[in-house]
Scaffold this motif. Structure first.
Motif, PDB file in Angstrom:
ATOM      1  N   VAL A  67      47.906  43.945  36.841  1.00  0.00           N
ATOM      2  CA  VAL A  67      46.547  43.339  36.424  1.00  0.00           C
ATOM      3  C   VAL A  67      46.840  42.062  35.576  1.00  0.00           C
ATOM      4  O   VAL A  67      47.773  41.947  34.659  1.00  0.00           O
ATOM      5  CB  VAL A  67      45.715  44.491  35.263  1.00  0.00           C
ATOM      6  N   VAL A  68      45.966  41.124  35.931  1.00  0.00           N
ATOM      7  CA  VAL A  68      45.925  39.837  34.980  1.00  0.00           C
ATOM      8  C   VAL A  68      45.166  39.933  33.917  1.00  0.00           C
ATOM      9  O   VAL A  68      43.887  39.742  34.403  1.00  0.00           O
ATOM     10  CB  VAL A  68      45.811  38.627  36.064  1.00  0.00           C
ATOM     11  N   PRO A  69      45.577  40.275  32.917  1.00  0.00           N
ATOM     12  CA  PRO A  69      44.362  40.531  31.635  1.00  0.00           C
ATOM     13  C   PRO A  69      43.542  39.547  31.395  1.00  0.00           C
ATOM     14  O   PRO A  69      42.407  39.746  30.703  1.00  0.00           O
ATOM     15  CB  PRO A  69      45.453  40.993  30.669  1.00  0.00           C
ATOM     16  N   GLY A  70      44.128  38.102  31.393  1.00  0.00           N
ATOM     17  CA  GLY A  70      43.537  36.942  30.933  1.00  0.00           C
ATOM     18  C   GLY A  70      43.048  35.865  31.977  1.00  0.00           C
ATOM     19  O   GLY A  70      42.932  36.422  33.233  1.00  0.00           O
ATOM     20  N   ALA A  71      42.813  34.731  31.792  1.00  0.00           N
ATOM     21  CA  ALA A  71      42.655  33.621  32.722  1.00  0.00           C
ATOM     22  C   ALA A  71      43.810  33.505  33.597  1.00  0.00           C
ATOM     23  O   ALA A  71      44.677  33.678  33.504  1.00  0.00           O
ATOM     24  CB  ALA A  71      42.011  32.561  32.010  1.00  0.00           C
ATOM     25  N   GLY A  72      43.198  33.123  34.944  1.00  0.00           N
ATOM     26  CA  GLY A  72      44.162  32.920  35.941  1.00  0.00           C
ATOM     27  C   GLY A  72      43.729  31.434  36.544  1.00  0.00           C
ATOM     28  O   GLY A  72      43.119  30.699  35.961  1.00  0.00           O
ATOM     29  N   PRO A  73      44.395  31.010  37.546  1.00  0.00           N
ATOM     30  CA  PRO A  73      43.952  30.030  38.316  1.00  0.00           C
ATOM     31  C   PRO A  73      42.694  29.856  39.015  1.00  0.00           C
ATOM     32  O   PRO A  73      41.993  30.703  39.356  1.00  0.00           O
ATOM     33  CB  PRO A  73      44.916  29.765  39.149  1.00  0.00           C
ATOM     34  N   GLY A  74      42.087  28.639  38.989  1.00  0.00           N
ATOM     35  CA  GLY A  74      40.786  28.525  39.645  1.00  0.00           C
ATOM     36  C   GLY A  74      39.807  29.435  39.035  1.00  0.00           C
ATOM     37  O   GLY A  74      39.345  29.632  37.918  1.00  0.00           O
ATOM     38  N   ASN A  75      38.686  29.575  40.067  1.00  0.00           N
ATOM     39  CA  ASN A  75      37.642  30.308  39.550  1.00  0.00           C
ATOM     40  C   ASN A  75      38.025  31.847  39.072  1.00  0.00           C
ATOM     41  O   ASN A  75      37.327  32.403  38.300  1.00  0.00           O
ATOM     42  CB  ASN A  75      36.574  30.677  40.760  1.00  0.00           C
ATOM     43  N   PHE A  76      39.250  32.247  39.460  1.00  0.00           N
ATOM     44  CA  PHE A  76      39.742  33.581  38.815  1.00  0.00           C
ATOM     45  C   PHE A  76      39.450  33.531  37.230  1.00  0.00           C
ATOM     46  O   PHE A  76      39.734  34.199  36.556  1.00  0.00           O
ATOM     47  CB  PHE A  76      41.424  33.985  39.354  1.00  0.00           C
ATOM     48  N   GLY A  77      40.035  32.370  36.765  1.00  0.00           N
ATOM     49  CA  GLY A  77      40.132  32.025  35.422  1.00  0.00           C
ATOM     50  C   GLY A  77      38.750  31.720  34.599  1.00  0.00           C
ATOM     51  O   GLY A  77      38.615  31.808  33.448  1.00  0.00           O
ATOM     52  N   LEU A  78      37.681  31.977  35.274  1.00  0.00           N
ATOM     53  CA  LEU A  78      36.309  32.003  34.897  1.00  0.00           C
ATOM     54  C   LEU A  78      36.018  33.339  34.297  1.00  0.00           C
ATOM     55  O   LEU A  78      35.174  34.044  34.831  1.00  0.00           O
ATOM     56  CB  LEU A  78      35.239  31.489  36.093  1.00  0.00           C
ATOM     57  N   VAL A  79      36.877  33.760  33.223  1.00  0.00           N
ATOM     58  CA  VAL A  79      36.670  35.190  32.686  1.00  0.00           C
ATOM     59  C   VAL A  79      35.216  35.204  32.205  1.00  0.00           C
ATOM     60  O   VAL A  79      34.526  34.396  31.611  1.00  0.00           O
ATOM     61  CB  VAL A  79      37.706  35.352  31.712  1.00  0.00           C
ATOM     62  N   PRO A  80      34.762  36.702  32.129  1.00  0.00           N
ATOM     63  CA  PRO A  80      35.330  37.659  32.647  1.00  0.00           C
ATOM     64  C   PRO A  80      35.447  37.919  34.104  1.00  0.00           C
ATOM     65  O   PRO A  80      34.491  37.703  34.827  1.00  0.00           O
ATOM     66  CB  PRO A  80      34.397  38.753  31.980  1.00  0.00           C
ATOM     67  N   ASN A  81      36.499  38.281  34.577  1.00  0.00           N
ATOM     68  CA  ASN A  81      36.860  38.650  36.007  1.00  0.00           C
ATOM     69  C   ASN A  81      36.688  40.137  36.106  1.00  0.00           C
ATOM     70  O   ASN A  81      36.556  40.723  35.381  1.00  0.00           O
ATOM     71  CB  ASN A  81      38.240  38.121  36.617  1.00  0.00           C
ATOM     72  N   GLY A  82      36.907  40.460  37.259  1.00  0.00           N
ATOM     73  CA  GLY A  82      37.157  41.946  37.466  1.00  0.00           C
ATOM     74  C   GLY A  82      37.831  42.648  38.690  1.00  0.00           C
ATOM     75  O   GLY A  82      38.556  42.053  39.355  1.00  0.00           O
ATOM     76  N   VAL A  83      37.772  43.850  38.696  1.00  0.00           N
ATOM     77  CA  VAL A  83      38.601  44.635  39.960  1.00  0.00           C
ATOM     78  C   VAL A  83      37.545  45.549  40.690  1.00  0.00           C
ATOM     79  O   VAL A  83      36.599  46.164  40.165  1.00  0.00           O
ATOM     80  CB  VAL A  83      39.386  45.601  39.004  1.00  0.00           C
ATOM     81  N   PHE A  84      37.841  45.223  41.986  1.00  0.00           N
ATOM     82  CA  PHE A  84      37.272  46.238  42.824  1.00  0.00           C
ATOM     83  C   PHE A  84      37.971  47.298  43.218  1.00  0.00           C
ATOM     84  O   PHE A  84      39.072  47.266  43.985  1.00  0.00           O
ATOM     85  CB  PHE A  84      36.912  45.472  44.232  1.00  0.00           C
ATOM     86  N   CYS A  85      37.569  48.582  42.744  1.00  0.00           N
ATOM     87  CA  CYS A  85      38.397  49.763  43.123  1.00  0.00           C
ATOM     88  C   CYS A  85      37.918  50.761  43.736  1.00  0.00           C
ATOM     89  O   CYS A  85      36.869  51.245  43.748  1.00  0.00           O
ATOM     90  CB  CYS A  85      38.685  50.238  41.353  1.00  0.00           C
ATOM     91  N   ILE A  86      38.685  51.154  44.877  1.00  0.00           N
ATOM     92  CA  ILE A  86      38.262  52.342  45.726  1.00  0.00           C
ATOM     93  C   ILE A  86      39.143  53.335  45.474  1.00  0.00           C
ATOM     94  O   ILE A  86      40.186  53.567  45.178  1.00  0.00           O
ATOM     95  CB  ILE A  86      38.885  51.761  47.208  1.00  0.00           C
ATOM     96  N   ARG A  87      38.136  54.707  45.328  1.00  0.00           N
ATOM     97  CA  ARG A  87      38.671  55.876  45.082  1.00  0.00           C
ATOM     98  C   ARG A  87      38.176  56.858  46.041  1.00  0.00           C
ATOM     99  O   ARG A  87      37.260  56.508  46.883  1.00  0.00           O
ATOM    100  CB  ARG A  87      38.301  56.446  43.592  1.00  0.00           C
TER     101      ARG A  87
END
Length: 252
Positions: A102-122
């Motif tokens: 997991v990248v807990p903070g900002a990342g490159p590009g639109n990924f860094g437009l926090v908050p970001n999120g996780v799509f989780c399949i269970r």
């Protein structure tokens, strides 16, 4: 755009009625294609690379690998941002194995437009979860991909989206119901702003959480409606897997 072979179209049509449904829709004058997935009935997975570690890159490559098992893609789309070597920018889990943390903070590009999120399949469900909430819950996922920004967060649009934004792209993303029973994968058919795209998930689909996957390079594989996009090689891909034997020979 490449039209899907007839065999794939027939395979998709043989799916259980509520497992998935792809259709076109228009909201606030903008056209979209939506694929609604029943997460309890559909075999929903993520795909990154084949057994040799070579990134799939294209829907056709995933389909070839599945064909060796007597299966095919029911629907698919690109599922999160990636580096030039096709590796995921953020958290990625496939078949229970963590490939990227997991990248807990900002990342490159639109990924860094926090908050970001996780799509989780269970098992029997799928959820879009904001990253800090995901970390605090310690959720285990069979499959997961991290992307950003979040489009809708607990019923509210991302706070940095602007109504009068001039940034328009073809965009794709996913939203989930509160109980995780249904996932809505959407791709715009024209260029839209983040605010317009987020409103579709929040207001038209009434979803509490939604996540942006990508823009401009967004692509969709939906043989049910005769569509399979090709282009630049992709990183993570999300899709449903259909057992051709089971779909053509249903049990009594």
């Amino acid at each position: 755009m490449i039209r899907a072979p007839l065999t794939l179209i027939l395979a998709a049509l043989a799916l259980p009625a509520l497992a998935q449904d792809c259709r076109d829709l228009t909201y606030e004058g903008n056209p979209y294609t939506l694929c609604e997935v029943d997460t309890a009935q559909a075999d929903l997975r993520l795909f990154l690379a084949d057994d040799t570690g070579t990134p799939f890159g294209q829907f056709s490559a995933v389909d070839r690998a599945l064909a060796e098992q007597g299966k095919t893609l029911g629907f698919a789309m690109n599922a999160g941002m990636y580096h030039s070597d096709r590796s995921p920018v953020g958290y990625y889990v496939e078949n229970g194995i963590e490939i990227m943390g997991v990248v807990p903070g900002a990342g490159p590009g639109n990924f860094g437009l926090v908050p970001n999120g996780v799509f989780c399949i269970r098992e029997d469900r799928a959820d879009v979860i904001e990253t800090t909430a995901f970390l605090s819950r310690g959720t285990d996922c069979s499959y997961a991909t991290q992307s950003g920004p979040m489009l809708v967060i607990d019923g509210a649009l991302h706070p940095r989206f602007l109504v009068d934004s001039t940034s328009r792209y073809v965009r794709n993303g996913v939203g989930t119901t509160a109980d995780g029973s249904r996932a809505f994968f959407v791709m715009s058919s024209s260029r839209v702003t983040f605010h317009e795209f987020g409103r579709l998930f929040r207001d038209a689909l009434d979803l509490p959480n939604a996540l942006y996957f990508d823009g401009n390079v967004s692509r969709l594989h939906a043989p049910q409606i005769g569509r399979s996009d090709a282009g630049f090689a992709m990183g993570p891909i999300v899709g449903t897997v259909v057992d051709l034997g089971a779909s053509t020979h249903p049990s009594n």
